[in-house]
Design an enzyme around this catalytic site. Structure first.
Site, PDB file in Angstrom:
ATOM      1  N   LYS A  19       0.843  -1.211   0.000  1.00 44.13           N
ATOM      2  CA  LYS A  19       0.000   0.000   0.000  1.00 44.13           C
ATOM      3  C   LYS A  19       0.872   1.252   0.000  1.00 44.13           C
ATOM      4  CE  LYS A  19      -2.962   0.525   3.523  1.00 44.13           C
ATOM      5  NZ  LYS A  19      -2.810   1.758   4.313  1.00 44.13           N
ATOM      6  N   SER A  20       1.879   1.287   0.850  1.00 38.79           N
ATOM      7  CA  SER A  20       2.735   2.477   0.940  1.00 38.79           C
ATOM      8  C   SER A  20       3.417   2.760  -0.394  1.00 38.79           C
ATOM      9  CB  SER A  20       3.817   2.266   2.001  1.00 38.79           C
ATOM     10  OG  SER A  20       3.239   2.179   3.272  1.00 38.79           O
ATOM     11  N   ARG A 120      -8.756  12.286  12.495  1.00 38.35           N
ATOM     12  CA  ARG A 120      -7.311  12.093  12.721  1.00 38.35           C
ATOM     13  C   ARG A 120      -6.549  13.426  12.645  1.00 38.35           C
ATOM     14  NH1 ARG A 120      -5.440   7.055   9.181  1.00 38.35           N
ATOM     15  NH2 ARG A 120      -3.572   7.309  10.477  1.00 38.35           N
ATOM     16  N   GLN A 167       4.708   9.271   7.170  1.00 35.83           N
ATOM     17  CA  GLN A 167       3.807  10.147   6.409  1.00 35.83           C
ATOM     18  C   GLN A 167       4.269  11.597   6.517  1.00 35.83           C
ATOM     19  OE1 GLN A 167      -0.127   9.303   7.875  1.00 35.83           O
ATOM     20  NE2 GLN A 167      -0.109   7.212   7.085  1.00 35.83           N
ATOM     21  N   ASP A 317       2.116  -1.044  11.934  1.00 36.30           N
ATOM     22  CA  ASP A 317       0.786  -1.496  11.495  1.00 36.30           C
ATOM     23  C   ASP A 317       0.487  -2.934  11.926  1.00 36.30           C
ATOM     24  OD1 ASP A 317       0.283   0.946  10.334  1.00 36.30           O
ATOM     25  OD2 ASP A 317       1.031   0.349   8.367  1.00 36.30           O
ATOM     26  N   LYS A 344      -4.305   6.029  14.642  1.00 29.22           N
ATOM     27  CA  LYS A 344      -4.414   5.347  13.337  1.00 29.22           C
ATOM     28  C   LYS A 344      -5.878   5.386  12.870  1.00 29.22           C
ATOM     29  CE  LYS A 344      -0.097   4.338  12.973  1.00 29.22           C
ATOM     30  NZ  LYS A 344       0.700   5.043  11.952  1.00 29.22           N
ATOM     31  N   ARG A 348      -6.116   2.027  18.019  1.00 29.65           N
ATOM     32  CA  ARG A 348      -5.898   0.577  17.911  1.00 29.65           C
ATOM     33  C   ARG A 348      -5.552  -0.082  19.246  1.00 29.65           C
ATOM     34  NH1 ARG A 348      -2.936   0.476  11.952  1.00 29.65           N
ATOM     35  NH2 ARG A 348      -4.910   0.418  10.786  1.00 29.65           N
ATOM     36  N   ARG A 393      -7.483  -3.084   9.665  1.00 26.81           N
ATOM     37  CA  ARG A 393      -6.592  -4.009  10.389  1.00 26.81           C
ATOM     38  C   ARG A 393      -7.259  -4.581  11.642  1.00 26.81           C
ATOM     39  NH1 ARG A 393      -2.336  -3.406   7.057  1.00 26.81           N
ATOM     40  NH2 ARG A 393      -1.766  -1.262   6.539  1.00 26.81           N
TER      41      ARG A 393
HETATM   42  C1  S3P Z   1       2.587   4.839   6.202  1.00 27.70           C
HETATM   43  C2  S3P Z   1       3.101   5.243   7.400  1.00 27.70           C
HETATM   44  C3  S3P Z   1       2.580   4.823   8.703  1.00 27.70           C
HETATM   45  C4  S3P Z   1       1.649   3.616   8.593  1.00 27.70           C
HETATM   46  C5  S3P Z   1       0.696   3.753   7.452  1.00 27.70           C
HETATM   47  C6  S3P Z   1       1.450   3.895   6.139  1.00 27.70           C
HETATM   48  C7  S3P Z   1       3.188   5.321   4.953  1.00 27.70           C
HETATM   49  O1  S3P Z   1       1.869   5.898   9.274  1.00 27.70           O
HETATM   50  O2  S3P Z   1       0.934   3.438   9.780  1.00 27.70           O
HETATM   51  O3  S3P Z   1      -0.137   2.618   7.370  1.00 27.70           O
HETATM   52  O4  S3P Z   1       2.901   4.762   3.875  1.00 27.70           O
HETATM   53  O5  S3P Z   1       3.978   6.274   5.010  1.00 27.70           O
HETATM   54  P1  S3P Z   1       2.613   7.054  10.131  1.00 27.70           P
HETATM   55  O6  S3P Z   1       3.493   7.783   9.226  1.00 27.70           O
HETATM   56  O7  S3P Z   1       1.487   7.906  10.658  1.00 27.70           O
HETATM   57  O8  S3P Z   1       3.326   6.305  11.213  1.00 27.70           O
END
Ligand code: S3P
Length: 437
Positions: A19-20, A120, A167, A317, A344, A348, A393
């Site tokens: 996904k990322s 969020r 992120q 995650d 999140k 969670r 999740r």
């Molecule tokens: C992600 C960063 C993580 C993760 C999310 C995906 C990303 O979040 O929990 O599912 O793709 O950069 P955070 O940056 O808030 O930790």
């Protein structure tokens, strides 16, 4: 949807693309003039929403086959003003990275999302983006909907992230693409580094240095990006669910080909080894600039462990599914340093604590920790209906729990699973999981 005690899980589990990496491939493709080709893209709702946003900014984003996409980008600083509000659904990654990508272009866009995303925190993004000269107006507490006007004359920024968040780091780096000079992000704990890797792949200059304040990532702004061919590896966070199910259901033996194992993402697999899990990493290799391997997973008893807080970023995650494994382990599992789990898709820590308690598992929670008292293999009572809280999740974790519990476990909403793993139910059923509803 209901999960019931199942016979051995067997076979091959081809989990979807990461996904990322999928979000980043679409965004960087849109910021690059010319045609970027992506294979193995995750076609989950989160990523589709990012694709739609890229179109709204003027890029051409086309699906040419299953998981195969073509992006014809507009170049750095080339985003047009979207005609309408951008709805990022459930995706924190989508909205935060896209805000970063537009923050140094002189246009205005309004962002929103579903009830989970609207609750969020976004101040963690809008504050660093303001340093570039971008202006954000949102609801109280920095919540969506937010209208963001990008900087007309962006300045490069040096920013130390106050929370461990890939992120936030990525939003700043993407904004830095259209600022002259060097943009620097300093993080105390290494978070996932897909943005840095992919930026380099597209031809940007990104270097990292160890400094007394932490790890500095230094991007040289206004690079000439070159279109790429990107093969997205399979998502280790999605793989964690069938992996866990196989560890819990007696007699199981499954393989998962081509799972991404970037060290900034692979903390769960270290934790599993410490718990005594039968997970073998075979045929280790590199694909598309990311390490990956085939996983072979066999059922076996697990023991409770102490998960060190410094591992949190590399498995952030995976705590919900780890809590499910811990509930079936011998002894206690302690997870500290996980405050970020409270912001999140749901809180969670609380979602896992409440759901596990309803299934007869003793847990303790605090501001930044969760402790699970294991009941041993097959020892969880189950027999509860658990709220998924708009969190994929949480939904998948409790379905995995039900596969090895004495009584079925039901979740109130399985639709949320499609945000990250649309093929989850079908894939699990093919392995032999009893999921109904
Ligand atoms: C992600 C960063 C993580 C993760 C999310 C995906 C990303 O979040 O929990 O599912 O793709 O950069 P955070 O940056 O808030 O930790």
């Amino acid at each position: 949807m209901r999960a019931e005690a199942s016979g051995p899980l067997t076979g091959r589990a081809e989990v979807p693309g990461d996904k990322s990496i999928s979000h980043r491939a679409l965004i960087l493709g849109a910021l690059t003039v010319g045609e970027t080709r992506i294979s193995g893209l995750l076609e989950g709702q989160d990523v589709l929403d990012t694709g739609r946003a890229m179109r709204a900014f003027g890029a051409s984003v086309e699906r040419v086959g299953t998981g195969t996409w073509r992006v014809d980008g507009v170049g750095i600083g080339g985003f047009q003003e979207p005609e309408d509000v951008l709805d990022h659904g459930n995706s924190g990654t989508g909205v935060r990275l896209v805000m970063g990508a537009m923050a140094t272009t002189d246009i205005t866009a309004t962002f929103t999302g579903d009830a989970s995303l609207r609750s969020r925190p976004m101040g963690r993004i809008t504050e660093p983006l303001a340093l570039f000269g971008a202006e954000a107006r949102g609801r109280r507490g920095g919540r969506l909907p937010i209208t963001l006007t990008g900087a007309a004359n962006p300045m490069p920024v040096q920013y130390a992230t106050p929370v461990p968040s890939a992120q936030v780091k990525s939003a700043v780096l993407l904004a830095g693409l259209n600022a002259p000079g060097e943009t620097v992000v300093i993080e105390q704990e290494a978070t996932r580094d897909h943005t840095e890797r992919m930026l380099r792949g597209f031809g940007a200059r990104v270097r990292t240095e160890q400094t007394p304040e932490g790890r500095a990532i230094i991007l040289t702004g206004q690079p000439e990006l070159r279109p790429q061919t990107i093969a997205v590896p399979r998502d280790p966070s999605s793989a964690a669910f069938p992996v866990a199910a196989a560890l819990l259901v007696e007699g199981s033996d499954i393989t998962l080909p081509g799972v991404g194992l970037n060290p900034t993402r692979a903390g769960l697999y270290i934790t599993l080894q410490e718990m005594g899990a039968g997970v073998a990493l075979e045929n280790r290799r590199e694909e598309g600039g990311e390490p990956c391997a085939d996983l072979r997973v066999r059922f076996g008893p697990l023991k409770g462990i102490e998960v060190p807080p410094e591992r949190a970023a590399s498995m952030i995650d995976e705590y919900p599914i780890l809590a499910v494994l811990a509930a079936n382990a011998e002894g206690m599992t302690t997870m500290h340093g996980i405050r970020e789990l409270r912001v999140k898709e749901s809180d969670r820590i609380d979602a896992m604590a409440q759901g596990l308690e309803a299934c007869g598992v003793k847990v303790e929670q605090g501001d930044d920790y969760l402790i699970v008292h294991g009941r041993g293999p097959g020892g969880v009572t189950g027999g509860a209906t658990v709220a998924s809280r708009l969190d994929h999740r949480i939904a998948m974790s409790f379905l995995c729990l039900g596969l090895a519990a004495r009584q079925p476990v039901t979740i109130d909403d399985a639709a949320t699973i499609a945000t990250s793993f649309p093929s989850f139910v079908e894939l699990m059923r093919c392995l032999g999981a009893r999921l109904t509803g």
